[in-house]
Enzyme design. Structure first.
Site, PDB file in Angstrom:
ATOM      1  N   SER A  54       0.843  -1.198   0.000  1.00 25.14           N
ATOM      2  CA  SER A  54       0.000   0.000   0.000  1.00 25.14           C
ATOM      3  C   SER A  54       0.875   1.244   0.000  1.00 25.14           C
ATOM      4  CB  SER A  54      -0.930   0.033   1.211  1.00 25.14           C
ATOM      5  OG  SER A  54      -1.677   1.238   1.203  1.00 25.14           O
ATOM      6  N   VAL A  59       7.043   2.274   4.708  1.00 20.44           N
ATOM      7  CA  VAL A  59       8.009   1.485   3.945  1.00 20.44           C
ATOM      8  C   VAL A  59       7.709   1.583   2.450  1.00 20.44           C
ATOM      9  CG1 VAL A  59       8.931  -0.841   3.543  1.00 20.44           C
ATOM     10  CG2 VAL A  59       8.477  -0.071   5.878  1.00 20.44           C
ATOM     11  N   CYS A  60       6.437   1.512   2.085  1.00 14.65           N
ATOM     12  CA  CYS A  60       6.048   1.592   0.667  1.00 14.65           C
ATOM     13  C   CYS A  60       6.353   2.974   0.096  1.00 14.65           C
ATOM     14  CB  CYS A  60       4.571   1.258   0.498  1.00 14.65           C
ATOM     15  SG  CYS A  60       4.148  -0.420   1.020  1.00 14.65           S
ATOM     16  N   ASP A  61       6.094   4.004   0.880  1.00 15.98           N
ATOM     17  CA  ASP A  61       6.405   5.374   0.489  1.00 15.98           C
ATOM     18  C   ASP A  61       7.903   5.502   0.203  1.00 15.98           C
ATOM     19  OD1 ASP A  61       5.454   8.575   1.124  1.00 15.98           O
ATOM     20  OD2 ASP A  61       7.561   8.101   1.479  1.00 15.98           O
ATOM     21  N   THR A  64       9.001   3.545  -2.951  1.00 19.99           N
ATOM     22  CA  THR A  64       8.594   4.226  -4.182  1.00 19.99           C
ATOM     23  C   THR A  64       9.503   5.414  -4.469  1.00 19.99           C
ATOM     24  OG1 THR A  64       6.322   3.509  -3.835  1.00 19.99           O
ATOM     25  CG2 THR A  64       6.655   5.373  -5.331  1.00 19.99           C
TER      26      THR A  64
END
EC number: 1.11.1.24
Length: 164
Positions: A54, A59-61, A64
């Protein structure tokens, strides 16, 4: 069936596993304007596909941002794919001032997740992973992160991407 952990809980992955050396399977996802996108849209380009559970998590931020910053100097394209709604991805890009980040949603059919074997069955999210494809769509690098809250190996993925 492949298994990983997410917050140390066992998670089963659904779909067809992809291996290095094979031709990348096609998929259908949605862009931020609800247009259908497939691998064909990036024909002839090398691709770093960054898969995140998500976009709205720390972590995803960071994943990316890191891949987009580091690979921006290269010819090719970085695609971030998640099961988030396209509206959430568009909002994330706008609120972070990231106009050039390509986010794609697999929410509708989980087509990408099924084709690449990264659907977390228990959560209906995509498992954190990275795929690097050459300009002929051959998989030259794959990483499936064994603990879904950990970062991928940025250096190895970027090296594979740069060396195409």
């Amino acid at each position: 069936m492949t298994q990983i952990t997410f917050k140390n809980n066992p998670i089963h992955l659904a779909g067809s596993e992809v291996s290095e050396g094979q031709h990348a399977p096609d998929f259908k996802v949605l862009d931020n304007d609800l247009n259908e996108v497939s691998l064909e849209n990036y024909k002839g380009q090398k691709k770093l596909i960054s898969v995140v559970p998500s976009i709205d998590t720390g972590v995803c931020d960071q994943q990316t941002r890191k891949f987009n910053e580091e690979a921006a100097q290269e010819d090719g394209v970085v695609l971030t794919i998640s099961a988030d709604l396209p509206f959430a991805q568009k909002r994330w890009c706008a609120s972070n001032g990231l106009d050039n980040v390509i986010t794609l949603s697999d929410h509708k059919d989980l087509s990408f997740g099924q084709q690449y074997g990264v659907v977390m069955e228990e959560l209906r999210l995509l498992a954190r992973s990275v795929f690097v494809l050459d300009s002929n769509d051959k998989v030259v690098y794959k990483e499936l992160v064994s603990e879904g809250t950990d970062f991928p190996n940025f250096d190895a993925a970027l090296e594979a991407y740069r060396n195409i």
